[in-house]
Design a protein around this motif. Structure first.
Motif, PDB file in Angstrom:
ATOM      1  N   SER A 111       8.353   4.679  86.168  1.00  0.00           N
ATOM      2  CA  SER A 111       9.012   4.274  84.793  1.00  0.00           C
ATOM      3  C   SER A 111       7.766   4.074  83.924  1.00  0.00           C
ATOM      4  CB  SER A 111       9.667   3.005  85.161  1.00  0.00           C
ATOM      5  OG  SER A 111      10.027   2.457  83.748  1.00  0.00           O
ATOM      6  N   ASP A 112       8.102   4.279  82.556  1.00  0.00           N
ATOM      7  CA  ASP A 112       7.132   4.133  81.446  1.00  0.00           C
ATOM      8  C   ASP A 112       6.968   2.296  81.202  1.00  0.00           C
ATOM      9  OD1 ASP A 112       6.591   6.505  81.416  1.00  0.00           O
ATOM     10  OD2 ASP A 112       8.097   6.872  79.656  1.00  0.00           O
ATOM     11  N   GLU A 113       8.072   1.629  81.766  1.00  0.00           N
ATOM     12  CA  GLU A 113       8.115   0.334  81.616  1.00  0.00           C
ATOM     13  C   GLU A 113       7.635  -0.365  82.552  1.00  0.00           C
ATOM     14  OE1 GLU A 113      11.178  -1.728  78.654  1.00  0.00           O
ATOM     15  OE2 GLU A 113      12.409  -0.571  80.150  1.00  0.00           O
ATOM     16  N   HIS A 114       6.820  -1.491  82.436  1.00  0.00           N
ATOM     17  CA  HIS A 114       6.422  -2.377  83.403  1.00  0.00           C
ATOM     18  C   HIS A 114       6.380  -3.781  82.937  1.00  0.00           C
ATOM     19  CE1 HIS A 114       3.092  -3.294  86.680  1.00  0.00           C
ATOM     20  NE2 HIS A 114       4.402  -4.273  86.792  1.00  0.00           N
ATOM     21  N   ILE A 115       7.340  -4.509  83.811  1.00  0.00           N
ATOM     22  CA  ILE A 115       7.479  -5.810  83.429  1.00  0.00           C
ATOM     23  C   ILE A 115       6.766  -6.952  84.247  1.00  0.00           C
ATOM     24  CG2 ILE A 115       9.261  -7.696  82.912  1.00  0.00           C
ATOM     25  CD1 ILE A 115      11.184  -5.547  81.919  1.00  0.00           C
ATOM     26  N   LEU A 116       6.101  -7.749  83.535  1.00  0.00           N
ATOM     27  CA  LEU A 116       5.163  -8.765  84.560  1.00  0.00           C
ATOM     28  C   LEU A 116       5.794 -10.065  84.090  1.00  0.00           C
ATOM     29  CD1 LEU A 116       2.888  -9.859  86.161  1.00  0.00           C
ATOM     30  CD2 LEU A 116       1.351  -9.702  83.829  1.00  0.00           C
ATOM     31  N   GLU A 162      15.208   0.795  84.248  1.00  0.00           N
ATOM     32  CA  GLU A 162      14.366   1.891  84.891  1.00  0.00           C
ATOM     33  C   GLU A 162      12.891   1.149  84.970  1.00  0.00           C
ATOM     34  OE1 GLU A 162      15.384   4.548  85.983  1.00  0.00           O
ATOM     35  OE2 GLU A 162      17.157   3.986  85.514  1.00  0.00           O
ATOM     36  N   ALA A 163      12.638  -0.118  84.827  1.00  0.00           N
ATOM     37  CA  ALA A 163      11.318  -0.759  84.628  1.00  0.00           C
ATOM     38  C   ALA A 163      10.938  -1.181  86.066  1.00  0.00           C
ATOM     39  CB  ALA A 163      11.383  -2.040  83.734  1.00  0.00           C
ATOM     40  N   GLU A 164       9.696  -1.070  86.172  1.00  0.00           N
ATOM     41  CA  GLU A 164       9.179  -1.568  87.565  1.00  0.00           C
ATOM     42  C   GLU A 164       8.684  -3.161  87.126  1.00  0.00           C
ATOM     43  OE1 GLU A 164       4.876  -1.124  89.810  1.00  0.00           O
ATOM     44  OE2 GLU A 164       5.425   0.471  88.246  1.00  0.00           O
ATOM     45  N   PHE A 165       8.906  -4.039  88.209  1.00  0.00           N
ATOM     46  CA  PHE A 165       8.805  -5.331  88.013  1.00  0.00           C
ATOM     47  C   PHE A 165       7.650  -5.948  88.661  1.00  0.00           C
ATOM     48  CE2 PHE A 165      12.282  -4.924  85.694  1.00  0.00           C
ATOM     49  CZ  PHE A 165      13.236  -6.309  85.391  1.00  0.00           C
ATOM     50  N   SER A 166       6.829  -6.756  88.331  1.00  0.00           N
ATOM     51  CA  SER A 166       5.755  -7.446  89.014  1.00  0.00           C
ATOM     52  C   SER A 166       5.939  -9.024  88.709  1.00  0.00           C
ATOM     53  CB  SER A 166       4.408  -6.883  88.546  1.00  0.00           C
ATOM     54  OG  SER A 166       4.093  -5.679  89.011  1.00  0.00           O
TER      55      SER A 166
END
Length: 126
Positions: free
Chosen positions: A2-7, A102-106
């Protein structure tokens, strides 16, 4: 990928110090700080510990906000939770997940209370 990555970061007095390391490693597009609403209010009934800790936490949150805004590569959001409760934390993360499918989550679980860290850790596994 994904282009989105939420921390997600649980609010604590040292998050402004750990943010730079986490952001450099993970390169998120969004930084979401989760904090209990009561952190933003001082009460006569607060323990001596809370009277000392709350201003530090507020200052650390502001430090992260300023770093994100100065950097200009990420979006910052502060989400205030009515109370620290595993169901509320889970519901908040799931709501954001539904808005960013679609975001990746950390998750940075090094700040905040044990309940906060454990809840975020469980969401990371999920």
């Amino acid at each position: 990928m994904s282009d989105e990555h939420i921390l997600f970061i649980s609010a604590g007095a040292s998050i402004d110090k750990t943010y730079a390391i986490t952001a450099e490693e993970l390169k998120p597009t969004h930084v979401v700080v989760l904090a209990e609403e009561s952190i933003f209010h001082d009460y006569e009934a607060d323990t001596d510990f809370l009277k000392l800790e709350k201003p530090k936490i507020r200052q650390a949150i502001e430090g992260v906000r300023q770093r994100v805004e100065l950097d200009g590569r990420r979006e910052f959001a502060l989400v205030q939770l009515p109370k620290l409760d595993q169901d509320i934390i889970r519901g908040t993360i799931l709501k954001i997940r539904n808005e960013h499918k679609e975001a990746e989550f950390s998750f940075n679980v090094t700040g905040g209370t044990a309940l906060f860290s454990t809840s975020l850790f469980l969401m990371a596994i999920w």
